[in-house]
Design a protein around this motif. Structure first.
Motif, mmCIF file in Angstrom:
data_model
loop_
_atom_site.group_PDB
_atom_site.id
_atom_site.type_symbol
_atom_site.label_atom_id
_atom_site.label_comp_id
_atom_site.label_asym_id
_atom_site.label_seq_id
_atom_site.Cartn_x
_atom_site.Cartn_y
_atom_site.Cartn_z
ATOM 1 N N ALA A 23 28.666 -39.530 7.454
ATOM 2 C CA ALA A 23 29.634 -39.090 8.462
ATOM 3 C C ALA A 23 30.649 -38.122 7.855
ATOM 4 O O ALA A 23 30.999 -37.115 8.472
ATOM 5 N N GLN A 24 31.105 -38.410 6.634
ATOM 6 C CA GLN A 24 32.057 -37.514 5.969
ATOM 7 C C GLN A 24 31.415 -36.174 5.652
ATOM 8 O O GLN A 24 32.011 -35.124 5.847
ATOM 9 N N ARG A 25 30.201 -36.215 5.170
ATOM 10 C CA ARG A 25 29.491 -34.975 4.827
ATOM 11 C C ARG A 25 29.286 -34.127 6.078
ATOM 12 O O ARG A 25 29.532 -32.926 6.066
ATOM 13 N N THR A 26 28.856 -34.766 7.155
ATOM 14 C CA THR A 26 28.627 -34.053 8.406
ATOM 15 C C THR A 26 29.922 -33.465 8.941
ATOM 16 O O THR A 26 29.950 -32.308 9.397
ATOM 17 N N LEU A 27 30.986 -34.230 8.872
ATOM 18 C CA LEU A 27 32.289 -33.755 9.338
ATOM 19 C C LEU A 27 32.697 -32.480 8.612
ATOM 20 O O LEU A 27 33.062 -31.479 9.242
ATOM 21 N N LEU A 28 32.620 -32.483 7.288
ATOM 22 C CA LEU A 28 33.022 -31.306 6.514
ATOM 23 C C LEU A 28 32.102 -30.122 6.785
ATOM 24 O O LEU A 28 32.565 -28.989 6.923
ATOM 25 N N ARG A 29 30.818 -30.390 6.881
ATOM 26 C CA ARG A 29 29.868 -29.287 7.130
ATOM 27 C C ARG A 29 30.118 -28.650 8.480
ATOM 28 O O ARG A 29 30.100 -27.425 8.612
ATOM 29 N N GLU A 30 30.382 -29.479 9.492
ATOM 30 C CA GLU A 30 30.577 -28.934 10.832
ATOM 31 C C GLU A 30 31.954 -28.303 11.012
ATOM 32 O O GLU A 30 32.070 -27.250 11.628
ATOM 33 N N MET A 31 32.995 -28.929 10.493
ATOM 34 C CA MET A 31 34.352 -28.403 10.700
ATOM 35 C C MET A 31 34.624 -27.135 9.900
ATOM 36 O O MET A 31 35.345 -26.264 10.359
ATOM 37 N N LEU A 32 34.069 -27.072 8.694
ATOM 38 C CA LEU A 32 34.363 -25.935 7.821
ATOM 39 C C LEU A 32 33.175 -25.002 7.626
ATOM 40 O O LEU A 32 33.300 -23.971 6.975
ATOM 41 N N GLY A 33 32.023 -25.369 8.145
ATOM 42 C CA GLY A 33 30.840 -24.527 7.989
ATOM 43 C C GLY A 33 30.342 -24.475 6.559
ATOM 44 O O GLY A 33 29.921 -23.417 6.085
ATOM 45 N N LEU A 34 30.359 -25.612 5.873
ATOM 46 C CA LEU A 34 29.996 -25.656 4.459
ATOM 47 C C LEU A 34 28.500 -25.831 4.256
ATOM 48 O O LEU A 34 27.810 -26.433 5.077
ATOM 49 N N THR A 35 28.021 -25.298 3.137
ATOM 50 C CA THR A 35 26.652 -25.570 2.706
ATOM 51 C C THR A 35 26.628 -26.968 2.095
ATOM 52 O O THR A 35 27.683 -27.580 1.854
ATOM 53 N N SER A 36 25.454 -27.443 1.786
ATOM 54 C CA SER A 36 25.323 -28.753 1.153
ATOM 55 C C SER A 36 26.035 -28.782 -0.209
ATOM 56 O O SER A 36 26.743 -29.735 -0.531
ATOM 57 N N ALA A 37 25.843 -27.743 -1.001
ATOM 58 C CA ALA A 37 26.484 -27.673 -2.324
ATOM 59 C C ALA A 37 28.008 -27.610 -2.186
ATOM 60 O O ALA A 37 28.735 -28.273 -2.933
ATOM 61 N N GLU A 38 28.487 -26.811 -1.239
ATOM 62 C CA GLU A 38 29.937 -26.719 -1.022
ATOM 63 C C GLU A 38 30.496 -28.055 -0.564
ATOM 64 O O GLU A 38 31.605 -28.436 -0.960
ATOM 65 N N THR A 39 29.731 -28.786 0.241
ATOM 66 C CA THR A 39 30.165 -30.104 0.689
ATOM 67 C C THR A 39 30.297 -31.046 -0.491
ATOM 68 O O THR A 39 31.278 -31.798 -0.594
ATOM 69 N N ASP A 40 29.329 -31.022 -1.407
ATOM 70 C CA ASP A 40 29.403 -31.861 -2.608
ATOM 71 C C ASP A 40 30.662 -31.547 -3.406
ATOM 72 O O ASP A 40 31.371 -32.451 -3.870
ATOM 73 N N ILE A 41 30.944 -30.267 -3.560
ATOM 74 C CA ILE A 41 32.112 -29.864 -4.326
ATOM 75 C C ILE A 41 33.392 -30.248 -3.591
ATOM 76 O O ILE A 41 34.351 -30.735 -4.196
ATOM 77 N N ALA A 42 33.419 -30.062 -2.285
ATOM 78 C CA ALA A 42 34.593 -30.434 -1.491
ATOM 79 C C ALA A 42 34.891 -31.923 -1.637
ATOM 80 O O ALA A 42 36.054 -32.320 -1.817
ATOM 81 N N LEU A 43 33.861 -32.756 -1.582
ATOM 82 C CA LEU A 43 34.069 -34.196 -1.742
ATOM 83 C C LEU A 43 34.570 -34.539 -3.140
ATOM 84 O O LEU A 43 35.413 -35.425 -3.308
ATOM 85 N N ALA A 44 34.080 -33.814 -4.128
ATOM 86 C CA ALA A 44 34.549 -34.032 -5.500
ATOM 87 C C ALA A 44 36.010 -33.622 -5.648
ATOM 88 O O ALA A 44 36.810 -34.323 -6.288
ATOM 89 N N VAL A 45 36.396 -32.502 -5.039
ATOM 90 C CA VAL A 45 37.796 -32.053 -5.067
ATOM 91 C C VAL A 45 38.679 -33.080 -4.361
ATOM 92 O O VAL A 45 39.740 -33.452 -4.861
ATOM 93 N N ALA A 46 38.221 -33.555 -3.203
ATOM 94 C CA ALA A 46 38.982 -34.563 -2.465
ATOM 95 C C ALA A 46 39.137 -35.839 -3.286
ATOM 96 O O ALA A 46 40.142 -36.540 -3.170
#
Length: 93
Positions: A23-46
């Motif tokens: 759900a978190q991954r989907t939320l970030l991908r849809e709200m920010l238009g992130l790729t899978s790799a960017e989502t991984d990095i975003a979660l790591a930054v968070a």
């Protein structure tokens, strides 16, 4: 019924770090238009990881993480890593 031998006045609950779910991954991908790799990095930054830690965990170069961070800044409309972390944590609450 607790039998501690004294009257407790405070209860502290300790939880381990949250594991990012679909759900978190989907939320970030849809709200920010992130790729899978960017989502991984975003979660790591968070989660508070440094760029060096992210590169080590992902098995990529620091240059790759730097490039993906620039893309995250652009897509999230922020220009500082602290602002990105704050935004991500706000979205993930």
């Amino acid at each position: 019924d607790w039998a501690l031998g004294f009257e407790p006045s405070v209860l502290v609950a300790v939880r381990g770090p949250a594991v990012p779910g679909d759900a978190q991954r989907t939320l970030l991908r849809e709200m920010l238009g992130l790729t899978s790799a960017e989502t991984d990095i975003a979660l790591a930054v968070a989660g508070g990881l440094s760029r060096e830690q992210i590169a080590a965990v992902r098995g990529t170069s620091l240059d790759t993480v730097h490039t993906q961070m620039k893309s995250l800044f652009r897509k999230s409309d922020v220009n500082r890593e602290a602002h990105l972390a704050a935004l991500l944590n706000q979205l993930l609450q």
